[in-house]
Every structure is written in C-alpha cells, then in structure tokens.
Design a protein around this motif. Structure first.
Motif, PDB file in Angstrom:
ATOM      1  N   PRO A 159       1.162  -1.196  -0.061  1.00 45.07           N
ATOM      2  CA  PRO A 159       0.437   0.227   0.085  1.00 45.07           C
ATOM      3  C   PRO A 159       0.742   0.895  -0.367  1.00 45.07           C
ATOM      4  O   PRO A 159       1.678   1.038   1.055  1.00 45.07           O
ATOM      5  CB  PRO A 159      -0.718   0.164   1.132  1.00 45.07           C
ATOM      6  CG  PRO A 159      -0.793  -1.462   2.012  1.00 45.07           C
ATOM      7  CD  PRO A 159       0.622  -2.214   1.140  1.00 45.07           C
ATOM      8  N   TYR A 160       0.708   1.764  -0.969  1.00 46.05           N
ATOM      9  CA  TYR A 160       1.387   3.614  -0.829  1.00 46.05           C
ATOM     10  C   TYR A 160       1.173   4.652   0.143  1.00 46.05           C
ATOM     11  O   TYR A 160       2.222   5.146   0.450  1.00 46.05           O
ATOM     12  CB  TYR A 160       1.277   3.886  -2.415  1.00 46.05           C
ATOM     13  CG  TYR A 160       2.150   5.008  -2.362  1.00 46.05           C
ATOM     14  CD1 TYR A 160       3.579   4.912  -2.482  1.00 46.05           C
ATOM     15  CD2 TYR A 160       1.296   6.719  -2.907  1.00 46.05           C
ATOM     16  CE1 TYR A 160       3.976   6.263  -2.878  1.00 46.05           C
ATOM     17  CE2 TYR A 160       2.496   8.005  -2.582  1.00 46.05           C
ATOM     18  CZ  TYR A 160       3.370   7.786  -3.079  1.00 46.05           C
ATOM     19  OH  TYR A 160       4.731   8.215  -3.132  1.00 46.05           O
ATOM     20  N   ALA A 161      -0.145   4.046   0.949  1.00 50.75           N
ATOM     21  CA  ALA A 161      -0.257   4.466   1.863  1.00 50.75           C
ATOM     22  C   ALA A 161       0.458   4.899   2.969  1.00 50.75           C
ATOM     23  O   ALA A 161       0.859   5.674   3.831  1.00 50.75           O
ATOM     24  CB  ALA A 161      -1.655   4.522   1.771  1.00 50.75           C
ATOM     25  N   ASP A 162       1.507   3.475   2.950  1.00 50.53           N
ATOM     26  CA  ASP A 162       2.827   3.088   3.507  1.00 50.53           C
ATOM     27  C   ASP A 162       3.747   4.033   4.069  1.00 50.53           C
ATOM     28  O   ASP A 162       4.923   3.880   4.123  1.00 50.53           O
ATOM     29  CB  ASP A 162       2.733   1.125   4.243  1.00 50.53           C
ATOM     30  CG  ASP A 162       0.821   1.062   4.669  1.00 50.53           C
ATOM     31  OD1 ASP A 162       0.360   1.613   5.249  1.00 50.53           O
ATOM     32  OD2 ASP A 162       0.957  -0.172   4.300  1.00 50.53           O
ATOM     33  N   ARG A 163       4.198   4.302   2.781  1.00 50.49           N
ATOM     34  CA  ARG A 163       5.207   4.862   2.033  1.00 50.49           C
ATOM     35  C   ARG A 163       6.092   6.048   3.317  1.00 50.49           C
ATOM     36  O   ARG A 163       7.353   5.000   2.877  1.00 50.49           O
ATOM     37  CB  ARG A 163       4.943   6.095   1.079  1.00 50.49           C
ATOM     38  CG  ARG A 163       4.349   7.458   0.939  1.00 50.49           C
ATOM     39  CD  ARG A 163       4.193   7.995  -0.164  1.00 50.49           C
ATOM     40  NE  ARG A 163       3.197   9.157   0.033  1.00 50.49           N
ATOM     41  CZ  ARG A 163       2.171   9.736   0.447  1.00 50.49           C
ATOM     42  NH1 ARG A 163       1.447   8.161   0.157  1.00 50.49           N
ATOM     43  NH2 ARG A 163       1.823  10.382   0.844  1.00 50.49           N
ATOM     44  N   ASP A 164       5.922   6.629   3.506  1.00 56.30           N
ATOM     45  CA  ASP A 164       6.301   7.792   5.409  1.00 56.30           C
ATOM     46  C   ASP A 164       7.264   6.291   6.078  1.00 56.30           C
ATOM     47  O   ASP A 164       8.110   6.527   6.276  1.00 56.30           O
ATOM     48  CB  ASP A 164       4.752   8.527   5.579  1.00 56.30           C
ATOM     49  CG  ASP A 164       4.881   9.706   5.378  1.00 56.30           C
ATOM     50  OD1 ASP A 164       5.122  10.072   4.151  1.00 56.30           O
ATOM     51  OD2 ASP A 164       4.008  10.068   5.556  1.00 56.30           O
ATOM     52  N   GLU A 165       5.804   5.860   6.347  1.00 55.06           N
ATOM     53  CA  GLU A 165       6.890   4.479   6.898  1.00 55.06           C
ATOM     54  C   GLU A 165       8.153   3.658   6.437  1.00 55.06           C
ATOM     55  O   GLU A 165       9.705   3.621   6.742  1.00 55.06           O
ATOM     56  CB  GLU A 165       5.735   3.382   8.062  1.00 55.06           C
ATOM     57  CG  GLU A 165       4.832   3.873   8.898  1.00 55.06           C
ATOM     58  CD  GLU A 165       3.652   2.171   9.430  1.00 55.06           C
ATOM     59  OE1 GLU A 165       4.814   1.439   9.550  1.00 55.06           O
ATOM     60  OE2 GLU A 165       2.403   3.192   9.442  1.00 55.06           O
ATOM     61  N   PHE A 166       8.142   2.935   5.441  1.00 54.85           N
ATOM     62  CA  PHE A 166       8.974   2.526   4.753  1.00 54.85           C
ATOM     63  C   PHE A 166      10.423   3.299   3.753  1.00 54.85           C
ATOM     64  O   PHE A 166      11.353   2.838   4.239  1.00 54.85           O
ATOM     65  CB  PHE A 166       8.728   1.257   3.709  1.00 54.85           C
ATOM     66  CG  PHE A 166       8.106   2.247   2.184  1.00 54.85           C
ATOM     67  CD1 PHE A 166       8.868   2.810   1.379  1.00 54.85           C
ATOM     68  CD2 PHE A 166       6.608   1.765   1.956  1.00 54.85           C
ATOM     69  CE1 PHE A 166       8.595   2.965   0.156  1.00 54.85           C
ATOM     70  CE2 PHE A 166       6.716   2.341   0.950  1.00 54.85           C
ATOM     71  CZ  PHE A 166       6.817   2.633  -0.301  1.00 54.85           C
ATOM     72  N   THR A 235      13.712  -5.763   0.413  1.00 56.04           N
ATOM     73  CA  THR A 235      14.860  -5.841  -0.542  1.00 56.04           C
ATOM     74  C   THR A 235      14.698  -4.927  -1.264  1.00 56.04           C
ATOM     75  O   THR A 235      15.173  -3.900  -1.792  1.00 56.04           O
ATOM     76  CB  THR A 235      16.071  -7.222  -0.954  1.00 56.04           C
ATOM     77  OG1 THR A 235      16.101  -7.097   0.325  1.00 56.04           O
ATOM     78  CG2 THR A 235      17.399  -6.859  -2.289  1.00 56.04           C
ATOM     79  N   LEU A 236      13.548  -5.852  -1.754  1.00 58.58           N
ATOM     80  CA  LEU A 236      12.768  -5.395  -3.403  1.00 58.58           C
ATOM     81  C   LEU A 236      12.556  -3.564  -3.490  1.00 58.58           C
ATOM     82  O   LEU A 236      12.454  -2.739  -3.717  1.00 58.58           O
ATOM     83  CB  LEU A 236      11.580  -5.820  -4.304  1.00 58.58           C
ATOM     84  CG  LEU A 236      12.740  -6.988  -4.762  1.00 58.58           C
ATOM     85  CD1 LEU A 236      11.315  -8.124  -5.317  1.00 58.58           C
ATOM     86  CD2 LEU A 236      13.261  -7.151  -5.635  1.00 58.58           C
ATOM     87  N   LEU A 237      11.631  -3.833  -2.038  1.00 60.37           N
ATOM     88  CA  LEU A 237      10.982  -2.545  -2.255  1.00 60.37           C
ATOM     89  C   LEU A 237      12.340  -1.132  -1.636  1.00 60.37           C
ATOM     90  O   LEU A 237      11.726  -0.072  -2.020  1.00 60.37           O
ATOM     91  CB  LEU A 237      10.916  -2.722  -0.048  1.00 60.37           C
ATOM     92  CG  LEU A 237       9.515  -1.531   0.600  1.00 60.37           C
ATOM     93  CD1 LEU A 237       8.111  -1.057  -1.219  1.00 60.37           C
ATOM     94  CD2 LEU A 237       8.807  -1.619   1.121  1.00 60.37           C
ATOM     95  N   ILE A 238      13.033  -1.835  -0.601  1.00 63.47           N
ATOM     96  CA  ILE A 238      14.067  -0.359  -0.463  1.00 63.47           C
ATOM     97  C   ILE A 238      14.576  -0.056  -2.067  1.00 63.47           C
ATOM     98  O   ILE A 238      15.092   1.068  -1.969  1.00 63.47           O
ATOM     99  CB  ILE A 238      15.129  -1.202   0.413  1.00 63.47           C
ATOM    100  CG1 ILE A 238      14.507  -0.984   1.925  1.00 63.47           C
ATOM    101  CG2 ILE A 238      16.757  -0.037   0.367  1.00 63.47           C
ATOM    102  CD1 ILE A 238      15.681  -1.546   2.951  1.00 63.47           C
ATOM    103  N   ALA A 239      15.238  -1.401  -2.729  1.00 65.83           N
ATOM    104  CA  ALA A 239      15.993  -1.279  -3.916  1.00 65.83           C
ATOM    105  C   ALA A 239      15.559  -0.522  -5.061  1.00 65.83           C
ATOM    106  O   ALA A 239      16.410   0.321  -5.843  1.00 65.83           O
ATOM    107  CB  ALA A 239      16.721  -2.705  -4.362  1.00 65.83           C
ATOM    108  N   GLY A 240      14.581  -0.408  -4.608  1.00 67.06           N
ATOM    109  CA  GLY A 240      13.426  -0.095  -5.624  1.00 67.06           C
ATOM    110  C   GLY A 240      13.333   0.903  -5.952  1.00 67.06           C
ATOM    111  O   GLY A 240      12.781   1.819  -7.340  1.00 67.06           O
TER     112      GLY A 240
END
Length: 413
Positions: A159-166, A235-240
C-alpha cells in the motif's frame, strides 16, 4: 599489488559532488589492487580499475555472503548468518533458485507493460508541480522520491499509503552512521510490517509480485517460507525506490550544472537512452562499491589474495577509468552507450536494472520537455549531499521555472 594500507573510503573532492573520491585516480595507476583498512574493522583489497572490477565480480572464488556494503559499517558483524531469502548475499544453488523465481518479474516484456503506468505517474506529478503557482518546489519530495516508490509499491502489492513508514526506515537502513540499536530496531519494524503483508498475500492472492512469487514457488515444488518472502520483499522495496529516486534527483542536478547537456537532452528526447547510460556511469550512486569475501585463493598478477581475505570492487572508480572511457570525467549525454558497471556485474548484477532504465528515460523525456526552464532555486553551495549513505544523492533539490513558459514558447524563441 600494493601492500601500503590506506583508509577506505577515500575522500570525495570538495566542491565536486558528482565526482568519486580523488584518490581513485591515483589508485588506478598502482600495480594491481591496494590494501585498505575499512570501517568494518578488517582490511580489504581495493580493486579500482574497470577490467579488474569486471573480472572479480564474475569470479566464483568470491562469496557474496557478506552484505555488499558491510565494509563501510563501523565494526560490522561479518559473521552474521545470511538469511535464506537474500538475493544479495546468497551464492550457489540458493541464489540460482531465487533468481529463477524473480527473473520473470523483470523481463523487458513485463517492464514494457508497466511503461504506460510509469508515464502516467510522471505526468501526474509534473501536473502537481506545475499547479504550484509561486515559490520553489523540492524535486526530491515532489517528484524524484514518489515516482519509483509508487512503481515498486504497485509492483509488489505494498500500500502506497504506508510510504512514510517504509521510506523513513529505508533511510535508516542505507545510512552508514546510525547506531546499531536503531538499525536493529528499524529492521525489526520493517520485517514485522512486511510479514503482515506476506501473511495477507498467503491468505488472499492478488495480481502482484509477492503473490506471484508464492504461487511460483509452490509450482516449483519448493515453496518460499514466510521469512524468505519477507527478506525478498524488503530487499525489492528498498532497492526499488532508493537507487532510482537518488538517480532522478542527482541526474537532474548534474544536468542543470551542465546547461549545454540539459539543453541537448531537453531539445532532443531521442538522446534519453544514451543520457541514462551516461548518467548512470558518471554518477555511480552505489558510492562505496561492492564487498566480497574470498573463499578460495585468488591469483592476482604475481601475487595471491588468500582465502579468508576480503575485497572491494570500487564501481565509481571503474566507471571513471581512463582506459575504458575516453575523457571519463566529462558528462556527455550523446556519448555512445558503454558497458558501465553502475548496476554491478556478474551473477549479482542488479535484477531491476531494466525497470530503472525505463523510469529514468521516461523522467528525462517528460520532465524537461514539460518544464523547459527548470533551474535551481537556491545557490548550488547550499545543497547538502548524502555522503553517509550507501546510495549517494542530494538531500533536497529546490527548483523553480518560468511559470507560463511552454515547450512551444521555447521553440519559437
């Protein structure tokens, strides 16, 4: 080989934030690799020349079972057990299996299918910037960070709504100077977050990468475990988003500081493919290179690097090697595309490189055409750069433009 021990990393030149450390030029003149002391508390052999870096990154006598940037983490625990889902740190059969499951997600056919959505996201964010009637806009927060974050979120099913957290947690994990306690806490929080997503996908499959990985593993007769799926997802979330976001902002700044190159790309969008490759080479945002463990004696010239030692493949130095790239310190968006090493090389070469290329090409094609008078809104000397993170970039990039001036107006003039 040079036994003289130097401290790594060597210093980036003051006033030249796009250039790698000045010491690399001298090191490339040495006879083979140079031994350096690292913040991790171990010595390592630093490979700085293009041919050497390319060669060692394909050598099976080296292991990736140390984190690729662990050498710049003070007093790092190099004996930490490797997670079975790590595409970055596993070798051999496990790495081959993970790669087989993931490769189909990043084929050119699948990336081309994403292209219309990438174009839409870019245009929507340019529209939002153009709607700001006065004052500067931070290109990092308004454009460079949201676009790759949205793309990787939609691809993974996050969910893009969680972007601030990640995004916050990602920033902590790619920093090299955060306290170990904070890193462990943030890593635990991110694992807990991703585990919740994985459990939801296990209960209800959707049309996203994580769901397809679950299904593909079952079809292969070797289902991925929850911890493996969590590691892959993180890994994909951070690297992406980290690498591409920093490339968008830093590339824009480099072009603004080279106005003839900016004008050439703005006025001829057909240069976008070569410009992307040139900026990847020129900037090399994976600024500390790649760390490897020698598991079998490695002959180098007349000497041998013994099993148990470590080495560093200095990507930024290799990409500025005079023997591989004519006039390497000059940014030239029309340079013939070259086999740069910005994405690494060999079995651990960046899996998402084609996605990054498409995102960057679409950004350069659309942003500079639609905002042709884009320029810095603050003195260059006020900008702050990410010298203490694994992925180099600019902290913020305030920009402005001539409101009301369009591409058509520019052509008329």
């Amino acid at each position: 080989m040079t036994e003289t021990r130097q401290v790594f990393p060597v210093t980036r030149p003051s006033g030249c934030p796009f250039d790698p450390a000045t010491g690399y030029t001298e090191l490339r003149q040495d006879d083979g690799p140079t031994k350096v002391s690292t913040p991790a508390g171990v010595d390592a052999w630093l490979f700085s020349r293009y041919d050497e870096v390319r060669s060692v990154l394909t050598d099976r006598r080296l292991s990736s079972r140390v984190a690729p940037s662990m050498h710049v983490v003070p007093e790092a625990n190099l004996e930490r057990e490797v997670e079975s889902g790590s595409i970055l740190q596993n070798d051999g059969d496990q790495h081959t299996y993970l790669l087989r499951l993931l490769t189909s997600e990043f084929t050119m056919k699948r990336i081309r299918a994403l292209q219309p959505r990438i174009q839409q996201l870019i245009d929507e964010h340019i529209d939002a910037m153009l709607a700001v009637e006065e004052g500067p806009v931070d290109l990092v927060q308004a454009f460079a960070l949201p676009i790759p974050s949205l793309v990787i979120c939609e691809l993974l099913g996050v969910p893009y709504a969680d972007r601030d957290e990640f995004q916050h947690r990602s920033a902590v994990l790619v920093a090299v100077d955060r306290p170990e306690e904070e890193v462990d806490r943030v890593n635990g929080e991110l694992q807990q977050y991703m585990a919740g997503l994985v459990m939801a996908k296990l209960a209800h499959r959707e049309d996203d990468l994580l769901s397809r990985l679950i299904t593909r593993g079952e079809e292969q007769g070797r289902p991925l475990t929850v911890p493996e799926l969590v590691t892959i997802g993180i890994t994909l979330l951070i690297a992406g988003h980290e690498t591409t976001a920093n490339m968008i902002a830093l590339s824009t700044l480099a072009l603004l500081r080279n106005p003839e190159q900016f004008a050439a790309l703005r006025d001829n969008p057909d240069l976008a493919p070569s410009a992307v490759e040139e900026l990847l080479r020129y900037l090399s945002v994976v600024q500390f290179g790649l760390f490897r463990h020698v598991v079998e004696d490695l002959p180098v010239g007349d000497s041998t690097i013994e099993a148990g030692e470590y080495l560093i493949a200095a990507l930024p130095s290799a990409n500025r090697d005079e023997s591989a790239f004519p006039d390497p310190d000059r940014l030239d968006v029309s340079r013939r595309p070259s086999a740069h090493l910005a994405f690494g090389f060999g079995p651990h070469q960046c899996l998402g490189q084609q996605l990054a290329r498409v995102e960057l090409r679409e950004v350069f094609t659309r942003l500079f055409r639609r905002i042709p008078t884009l320029r810095l809104a603050v003195p260059f000397e006020q900008l702050q750069f990410k010298n203490n993170t694994l992925v180099y970039g600019v902290q913020a990039l305030p920009v402005t433009w001539d409101r009301g001036v369009t591409e058509r107006d520019l052509k008329r003039s």
